[in-house]
Structure formats: structure tokens, C-alpha cells
Design an enzyme around this catalytic site. Sequence first.
Site, mmCIF file in Angstrom:
data_model
loop_
_atom_site.group_PDB
_atom_site.id
_atom_site.type_symbol
_atom_site.label_atom_id
_atom_site.label_comp_id
_atom_site.label_asym_id
_atom_site.label_seq_id
_atom_site.Cartn_x
_atom_site.Cartn_y
_atom_site.Cartn_z
ATOM 1 N N VAL A 174 33.220 52.688 41.138
ATOM 2 C CA VAL A 174 33.325 51.235 41.308
ATOM 3 C C VAL A 174 33.817 50.674 39.984
ATOM 4 O O VAL A 174 33.608 51.266 38.930
ATOM 5 C CB VAL A 174 31.978 50.594 41.708
ATOM 6 C CG1 VAL A 174 31.592 51.001 43.119
ATOM 7 C CG2 VAL A 174 30.878 50.961 40.726
ATOM 8 N N SER A 175 34.475 49.523 40.038
ATOM 9 C CA SER A 175 35.143 49.003 38.847
ATOM 10 C C SER A 175 34.216 48.343 37.843
ATOM 11 O O SER A 175 34.477 48.339 36.645
ATOM 12 C CB SER A 175 36.243 48.009 39.258
ATOM 13 O OG SER A 175 37.228 48.665 40.024
ATOM 14 N N THR A 176 33.124 47.758 38.311
ATOM 15 C CA THR A 176 32.223 47.035 37.406
ATOM 16 C C THR A 176 30.776 47.379 37.730
ATOM 17 O O THR A 176 30.451 47.891 38.804
ATOM 18 C CB THR A 176 32.391 45.510 37.541
ATOM 19 O OG1 THR A 176 31.970 45.104 38.859
ATOM 20 C CG2 THR A 176 33.850 45.099 37.349
#
Length: 217
Positions: A8-10
Site C-alpha cells: 500500500v502506498s501510505t
Amino acid sequence: MKIGYVRVSTVEQHEERQIIELKEKANVERIYKDKLSGKNTERPQLRAMIDFAREGDTIYVSEFSRLARSTKDLLSIIQDLREKGVQVISLKENFDTSTPAGELAMTVFAAIATFERKIMLQRQAEGIAVAKAKGVYKGRQKKKKPADWDELVKKYQNREIRSVSELMRICHASRPTVYMWLKEGGVVFQELDWQRRSNRAKIGISKDGAILRHASE
């Protein structure tokens, strides 16, 4: 072994959906998780997964974008794994590198990556031409070989360093740069052929920097 990779990006995003999908649809035995952007391949858990995977293992992802955000990076990651005899399966795209359809898809991806690179080089050449016309172009600094390069080459030839990808990580250099260094030293090097793991392929560099593969039995 069935190995899952989740990204996931964050830190605010949650990976539960990907984990559930990998466990229910692929019965993965081990999962690596990164909470980082996919803009490059320098992700701790991705590198740990590639180092851990062994010949005969299969890497599962919920979709391609979890592995990489660009065709170039996707090909690089899959090539790192294929060099070790590891297959990759993406559930969403129903993609499997061990099947004829997967091999065909890899050929298409390689063609797309080549096209993207040619466009990038064309834009780069145009920018350099403009900079030269303005008298502000200083040229690109050539990357230097590491001080222990000769020792690294010996380890590579003795298979202590098992792949060009491993050399790249040790030297912090791109694949074309490592190929160029090896070619300059007259080193004959081989990687696993993508079409059949039982074949080997000699790799060379053309004048424009493209990777050439000539299959040999």
C-alpha cells in the site's frame, strides 16, 4: 512455497483486502508487506522477498500495480525472480509466468518497455540539443566501477554472486551499466532464458544500449 506480496502506498491505507485475497485464493504460506510508493523497486520487503525466494517458489500478488507502477520496473522485478527459477502470478490479471500466455504477455511488456525507453531517449536527446545550443550542457558523469570490482567479477564467475541482478544491487548500478562493465572486461555471462529455464542465453549490448539475447542450447 507460495509467497504473497502486499503493498500500500501510505501508512493510512490498509492491506487487509490484499491479504485476505492472497490467503483465500492462493493459500500463500508467507506474506511480505511494504507501506511505500511503488515508484521504484527499492522497497525493503520487496528486496527481502526476492532474496528469500528459492527455485520452485511462486510469488502471488493481488494485481500487477502492487509489484510496480511502471512496465520497466515490473519487467526488472520479474526478471530478478525468473533468474532464480521463481514464477509470478497476478490474481486480478490472471497472469502466470509459467504458462505460454504468461510468456506471451512478457514479450508484449518487453516491447512496451522498449517503446517507452525509445520515447524517453528521444526526449532526452532533444533536451540535450537545446542545452548545447544554449551552451549550458555539461554532459553526464560516467559511473565509476567499485574499488573491489575485480573481486566481484571473480565471485560472479565462480557463482558466489549468482546473477547480474545481485551484482547490480552490490554495485548500486543499473543493469546496462553492469553489462557494459562486464563486456569491457571480456567477461562471458549468462542468465536464465525466459522462454525455457533449461536453456541459457548470452546477453550483449548493442550500440544504442539495448539488451540483446541470443539463445544457445
